[in-house]
Design an enzyme around this catalytic site. Structure first.
Site, short mmCIF file in Angstrom:
data_model
loop_
_atom_site.label_atom_id
_atom_site.label_comp_id
_atom_site.label_asym_id
_atom_site.label_seq_id
_atom_site.Cartn_x
_atom_site.Cartn_y
_atom_site.Cartn_z
N LYS A 44 1.07 -0.80 0.16
CA LYS A 44 -0.19 0.36 -0.12
C LYS A 44 0.56 1.56 0.02
O LYS A 44 0.65 2.35 -1.12
CB LYS A 44 -0.82 -0.04 1.03
CG LYS A 44 -1.89 -1.10 1.51
CD LYS A 44 -2.87 -0.67 2.53
CE LYS A 44 -2.23 -0.75 3.90
NZ LYS A 44 -1.69 -2.90 4.46
N ARG A 97 -10.19 1.26 9.41
CA ARG A 97 -9.40 -0.93 9.48
C ARG A 97 -10.93 -0.92 9.35
O ARG A 97 -10.53 -2.85 10.49
CB ARG A 97 -8.75 -0.69 10.57
CG ARG A 97 -6.84 -0.55 9.89
CD ARG A 97 -6.95 -1.05 9.34
NE ARG A 97 -5.26 -1.53 9.57
CZ ARG A 97 -3.84 -0.77 9.13
NH1 ARG A 97 -4.28 0.08 9.10
NH2 ARG A 97 -2.92 -1.29 9.60
N ARG A 108 11.21 -5.98 4.77
CA ARG A 108 11.28 -4.88 4.78
C ARG A 108 11.95 -3.99 5.85
O ARG A 108 12.46 -4.00 7.18
CB ARG A 108 10.14 -4.29 4.81
CG ARG A 108 10.36 -2.79 5.16
CD ARG A 108 8.33 -2.29 4.72
NE ARG A 108 7.90 -2.81 6.53
CZ ARG A 108 6.36 -2.70 6.90
NH1 ARG A 108 5.55 -2.32 5.81
NH2 ARG A 108 5.64 -3.45 8.16
N ARG A 167 10.47 -2.13 11.36
CA ARG A 167 9.17 -1.77 12.01
C ARG A 167 9.64 -3.48 13.25
O ARG A 167 9.63 -3.91 13.20
CB ARG A 167 8.17 -1.87 11.53
CG ARG A 167 7.75 -0.77 10.97
CD ARG A 167 6.66 0.09 9.85
NE ARG A 167 5.98 -0.59 10.22
CZ ARG A 167 4.72 -0.74 9.42
NH1 ARG A 167 4.46 -0.16 8.50
NH2 ARG A 167 4.01 -1.20 9.45
N ARG A 188 -1.23 -9.51 12.52
CA ARG A 188 -2.34 -9.04 11.89
C ARG A 188 -2.65 -8.97 10.78
O ARG A 188 -4.36 -8.19 10.14
CB ARG A 188 -1.05 -7.69 11.06
CG ARG A 188 0.05 -7.22 12.20
CD ARG A 188 1.18 -6.18 11.74
NE ARG A 188 1.72 -5.93 11.02
CZ ARG A 188 2.75 -5.51 10.12
NH1 ARG A 188 3.77 -5.46 10.44
NH2 ARG A 188 2.49 -4.52 9.25
P1 AP5 Z 1 5.30 -1.54 2.06
O1 AP5 Z 1 4.65 -0.76 0.57
O2 AP5 Z 1 5.78 -1.07 2.80
O3 AP5 Z 1 3.89 -1.94 2.48
P2 AP5 Z 1 2.22 -1.54 3.26
O4 AP5 Z 1 0.97 -2.31 2.79
O5 AP5 Z 1 2.24 -0.15 3.55
O6 AP5 Z 1 2.69 -2.13 4.72
P3 AP5 Z 1 2.50 -1.88 5.94
O7 AP5 Z 1 2.83 -2.84 6.58
O8 AP5 Z 1 2.90 0.04 6.34
O9 AP5 Z 1 0.33 -2.62 6.15
P4 AP5 Z 1 0.22 -1.93 7.31
O10 AP5 Z 1 -1.54 -2.17 7.64
O11 AP5 Z 1 0.40 -3.26 8.37
O12 AP5 Z 1 0.84 -1.07 8.96
P5 AP5 Z 1 0.27 0.81 8.80
O13 AP5 Z 1 1.37 1.38 9.03
O14 AP5 Z 1 -1.41 1.11 8.05
O15 AP5 Z 1 5.60 -3.55 1.21
C1 AP5 Z 1 6.08 -4.34 2.46
C2 AP5 Z 1 7.40 -4.51 1.62
O16 AP5 Z 1 7.00 -5.39 0.64
C3 AP5 Z 1 8.40 -3.29 1.11
O17 AP5 Z 1 9.63 -3.81 2.11
C4 AP5 Z 1 8.44 -2.80 -0.04
O18 AP5 Z 1 9.79 -2.65 -0.46
C5 AP5 Z 1 7.93 -4.42 -0.52
N1 AP5 Z 1 7.68 -4.06 -1.81
C6 AP5 Z 1 6.50 -3.90 -2.27
N2 AP5 Z 1 5.52 -4.26 -3.15
C7 AP5 Z 1 6.00 -5.34 -3.44
C8 AP5 Z 1 6.49 -5.93 -4.61
N3 AP5 Z 1 5.32 -5.55 -5.79
N4 AP5 Z 1 6.63 -6.86 -5.39
C9 AP5 Z 1 7.60 -7.46 -3.60
N5 AP5 Z 1 7.91 -6.44 -2.87
C10 AP5 Z 1 7.11 -5.98 -3.02
O19 AP5 Z 1 -0.33 0.07 10.41
C11 AP5 Z 1 0.52 -0.43 11.40
C12 AP5 Z 1 -0.04 0.17 13.15
O20 AP5 Z 1 -0.61 1.15 12.76
C13 AP5 Z 1 -1.07 -0.65 13.06
O21 AP5 Z 1 -1.16 -2.78 12.72
C14 AP5 Z 1 -1.87 -0.35 13.43
O22 AP5 Z 1 -2.00 -0.58 15.33
C15 AP5 Z 1 -2.25 1.28 13.95
N6 AP5 Z 1 -3.18 1.68 12.45
C16 AP5 Z 1 -3.31 2.67 11.98
N7 AP5 Z 1 -3.85 2.85 11.20
C17 AP5 Z 1 -4.84 2.82 12.35
C18 AP5 Z 1 -6.57 2.38 11.84
N8 AP5 Z 1 -7.43 3.25 11.37
N9 AP5 Z 1 -7.05 1.72 12.82
C19 AP5 Z 1 -6.37 1.37 13.99
N10 AP5 Z 1 -4.81 1.12 14.12
C20 AP5 Z 1 -4.57 1.97 13.02
#
Ligand code: AP5
Length: 222
Positions: free
Chosen positions: A13, A88, A127, A169, A180
């Site tokens: 994402k 979420r 990552r 992370r 997750r």
């Molecule tokens: P990356 O682009 O970093 O993936 P991502 O989908 O953004 O992953 P996140 O871990 O950031 O998502 P998340 O939803 O768990 O975390 P968030 O920060 O929102 O890519 C991942 C890796 O793959 C990278 O190394 C990249 O280079 C590689 N890659 C990408 N595309 C690729 C491809 N096509 N092929 C190969 N490799 C590839 O949330 C974190 C925490 O915050 C949650 O767990 C929760 O505790 C809290 N939180 C956030 N929002 C809320 C909410 N709305 N409500 C409640 N809690 C919340």
């Protein structure tokens, strides 16, 4: 244009959001980045959410609604936004639909990127992120060796500083990643279907290279 990007952790994402916001000249609002920033700065919000986030659980709905209401009321969102990581839960989605009505805004497209769990674990295990420029990269693309500098920023000149800046992370351990994924399946997928009752949704195959996934998204956004 207003876009919501959803999908399991690590599906790409954040990676895809970067080119979309540049291409569309809209603001990237990542709730995960906002919360991690608060933890880094040691604010009251950061202290409240740190344990929950490190365990891979979701931060409370009320707190997240307050955060989004505040963010969408700021001046820089007038030309459009891309929301990454919100909503979420089905509750957040229903409240968000009400909030958008109140703000006289809508969503042009909800993108839901999908990929199998094993691919996600593989991506997240590799990552690394740069604390200085915030760029996200993957060890598989770097010969499986943690670089001694960040390939993206001026951090390359000072090796000690670079080592301290590149980090994994806290929620990217295999056990927490699997938790997750479960949270995504149980709580966040229902949020997508709730939002789809109000706005158009497209599912995107997240397998393949970053460019291949980007092309699929570009086709849907045309
Ligand atoms: P990356 O682009 O970093 O993936 P991502 O989908 O953004 O992953 P996140 O871990 O950031 O998502 P998340 O939803 O768990 O975390 P968030 O920060 O929102 O890519 C991942 C890796 O793959 C990278 O190394 C990249 O280079 C590689 N890659 C990408 N595309 C690729 C491809 N096509 N092929 C190969 N490799 C590839 O949330 C974190 C925490 O915050 C949650 O767990 C929760 O505790 C809290 N939180 C956030 N929002 C809320 C909410 N709305 N409500 C409640 N809690 C919340």
């Amino acid at each position: 244009m207003n876009i919501v990007i959803m999908g399991p952790p690590g599906v790409g994402k954040g990676t895809q959001s970067h080119w979309i916001v540049e291409d569309r000249k809209i603001v990237h609002i990542s709730t995960g980045d906002i919360l991690r920033g608060a933890i880094r700065r040691g604010t009251e919000l950061g202290k409240k959410v740190q344990v929950v986030m490190n365990a891979g659980d979701l931060v409370g709905d009320d707190l997240m609604m307050e955060l989004i209401r505040d963010r969408l009321s700021q001046d820089d969102v007038v030309d459009g936004w891309l929301l990454d990581g919100f909503p979420r839960t089905a509750f957040q989605a229903a409240e968000f639909a009400k909030l958008l009505k109140e703000l006289d805004q809508g969503i042009d497209k909800i993108l839901v990127i999908r990929a199998p769990a094993d691919e996600i674990v593989r991506r997240l295990a590799g990552r690394i992120t740069c604390r200085v420029c915030n760029e996200v990269m993957n060890l598989t693309g770097l010969g499986n060796v943690t670089p001694t500098y960040c390939p993206f920023c001026g951090n390359s000149k000072d090796e000690e500083r670079a080592k301290a800046a590149l980090y994994q992370r806290a929620d990217d351990t295999e056990e927490t990643i699997r938790h997750r994924l479960e949270v995504f399946r149980k709580k966040t997928l229902p949020a997508a279907w709730t939002l789809e009752e109000h706005f158009p949704l497209a599912e995107i195959d997240g397998l393949g290279t970053v460019d291949e996934v980007a092309h699929r998204i570009a086709d849907v956004l045309e």
